[in-house]
Design a protein around this motif. Structure first.
Motif, PDB file in Angstrom:
ATOM      1  N   VAL A  21       0.844  -1.198   0.000  1.00  0.00           N
ATOM      2  CA  VAL A  21       0.000   0.000   0.000  1.00  0.00           C
ATOM      3  C   VAL A  21       0.879   1.248   0.000  1.00  0.00           C
ATOM      4  CG1 VAL A  21      -1.647   1.340   1.391  1.00  0.00           C
ATOM      5  CG2 VAL A  21      -2.001  -1.116   1.050  1.00  0.00           C
ATOM      6  N   LEU A  22       1.938   1.251   0.809  1.00  0.00           N
ATOM      7  CA  LEU A  22       2.836   2.405   0.847  1.00  0.00           C
ATOM      8  C   LEU A  22       3.583   2.581  -0.476  1.00  0.00           C
ATOM      9  CD1 LEU A  22       4.212   2.179   4.489  1.00  0.00           C
ATOM     10  CD2 LEU A  22       2.749   3.976   3.540  1.00  0.00           C
ATOM     11  N   ALA A  23       3.944   1.464  -1.124  1.00  0.00           N
ATOM     12  CA  ALA A  23       4.617   1.558  -2.426  1.00  0.00           C
ATOM     13  C   ALA A  23       3.667   2.168  -3.458  1.00  0.00           C
ATOM     14  CB  ALA A  23       5.101   0.186  -2.878  1.00  0.00           C
ATOM     15  N   GLU A  24       2.406   1.763  -3.425  1.00  0.00           N
ATOM     16  CA  GLU A  24       1.423   2.355  -4.333  1.00  0.00           C
ATOM     17  C   GLU A  24       1.207   3.834  -4.002  1.00  0.00           C
ATOM     18  OE1 GLU A  24      -2.059  -0.139  -4.103  1.00  0.00           O
ATOM     19  OE2 GLU A  24      -1.046  -1.822  -5.078  1.00  0.00           O
ATOM     20  N   ALA A  25       1.181   4.151  -2.695  1.00  0.00           N
ATOM     21  CA  ALA A  25       1.025   5.545  -2.277  1.00  0.00           C
ATOM     22  C   ALA A  25       2.240   6.376  -2.699  1.00  0.00           C
ATOM     23  CB  ALA A  25       0.821   5.624  -0.768  1.00  0.00           C
ATOM     24  N   ARG A  26       3.406   5.761  -2.662  1.00  0.00           N
ATOM     25  CA  ARG A  26       4.624   6.456  -3.093  1.00  0.00           C
ATOM     26  C   ARG A  26       4.553   6.770  -4.586  1.00  0.00           C
ATOM     27  NH1 ARG A  26       9.950   4.569  -4.886  1.00  0.00           N
ATOM     28  NH2 ARG A  26      11.341   6.333  -4.672  1.00  0.00           N
ATOM     29  N   ALA A  31       3.400   8.918  -0.234  1.00  0.00           N
ATOM     30  CA  ALA A  31       4.330   8.340   0.741  1.00  0.00           C
ATOM     31  C   ALA A  31       5.759   8.524   0.251  1.00  0.00           C
ATOM     32  CB  ALA A  31       4.024   6.864   0.948  1.00  0.00           C
ATOM     33  N   THR A  32       6.698   8.364   1.198  1.00  0.00           N
ATOM     34  CA  THR A  32       8.108   8.520   0.850  1.00  0.00           C
ATOM     35  C   THR A  32       8.765   7.152   0.697  1.00  0.00           C
ATOM     36  OG1 THR A  32       8.844   8.518   3.153  1.00  0.00           O
ATOM     37  CG2 THR A  32       8.202  10.655   2.214  1.00  0.00           C
ATOM     38  N   ASP A  37      10.536   1.640   2.662  1.00  0.00           N
ATOM     39  CA  ASP A  37      11.656   0.823   3.137  1.00  0.00           C
ATOM     40  C   ASP A  37      11.439   0.352   4.571  1.00  0.00           C
ATOM     41  OD1 ASP A  37      12.956   1.041   0.728  1.00  0.00           O
ATOM     42  OD2 ASP A  37      14.245   2.730   1.364  1.00  0.00           O
ATOM     43  N   LEU A  38      10.922   1.230   5.418  1.00  0.00           N
ATOM     44  CA  LEU A  38      10.649   0.857   6.810  1.00  0.00           C
ATOM     45  C   LEU A  38       9.586  -0.245   6.872  1.00  0.00           C
ATOM     46  CD1 LEU A  38      11.117   1.312   9.831  1.00  0.00           C
ATOM     47  CD2 LEU A  38       9.344   3.080   9.750  1.00  0.00           C
TER      48      LEU A  38
END
Length: 195
Positions: A21-26, A31-32, A37-38
């Motif tokens: 989800v964060l990769a898609e948000a990035r 997202a950063t 990575d975290l």
């Protein structure tokens, strides 16, 4: 350990989904890269913890069960590794496909195995509890019935021994009274004869 392993598997799966989800948000600029990575690092750490827990669990289960469970955990870890590798290389669509096809299936298979292992362990605990309950029932029976009966029997024996001892004393007293009577009578009869 089964329940803890199940929790670690869910944490690992959720970590990979969160990283996805964060990769898609990035990719949308929300997202950063550090957040992605975290999330990936946390998912990998959860996967390592899952491996440790399944290994400890395998120490309690022997034979085919342990091998099957370890195989399911390895398949799940491989799926996690594939999804994480796709995320690290920026292949968000491939990672999403791996999540849908491989990771979900391997998670469900592992979760089923862990739930089965947990339920078998709980059944064993329940069986031991039932056996312990039977022993406790027998102990209660002994305390409630057998011990009082034994105490009553011992009391009756002591009472009978006291009664017999008392009767013996009475017989001795009667015997002594007879001896005294005969001695007195003998003395009384001899005294006038002697005179």
């Amino acid at each position: 350990l089964s329940e803890a392993s199940l929790g670690a598997a869910a944490t690992t799966r959720n970590g990979v989904v969160q990283a996805q989800v964060l990769a898609e948000a990035r990719s949308l600029g929300v997202a950063t890269a550090d957040e992605v990575d975290l999330a990936i690092e946390q998912a990998e750490a959860a996967a390592v913890e899952l491996g440790n827990r399944v290994e400890r669990l395998g120490a309690f289960w022997s034979g085919e069960d342990a091998v099957v469970l370890q195989g399911r955990a390895d398949a799940f870890s491989a799926s996690v590794g594939d999804a994480v590798a796709a995320l690290r290389s920026g292949e968000i669509e491939e990672s999403a496909r791996l999540l849908d096809e491989q990771l979900s299936e391997s998670y469900l298979t592992l979760a089923y195995g862990l739930v089965t292992t947990r339920d078998e362990a709980m059944a064993r605990v329940a069986l031991v509890g039932e056996y312990a309950g039977r022993i406790a029932d027998a102990a209660r029976f002994l305390v409630v019935v057998v011990v009082p009966v034994a105490v009553l029997v011992a009391y009756r024996r002591r009472q009978r021994a006291r009664d017999l001892e008392h009767e013996l004393e009475k017989q001795r007293a009667v015997g002594q009274a007879q001896d005294d009577f005969i001695q007195n009578l003998s003395h009384e009869l001899r005294t006038p004869l002697t005179a």
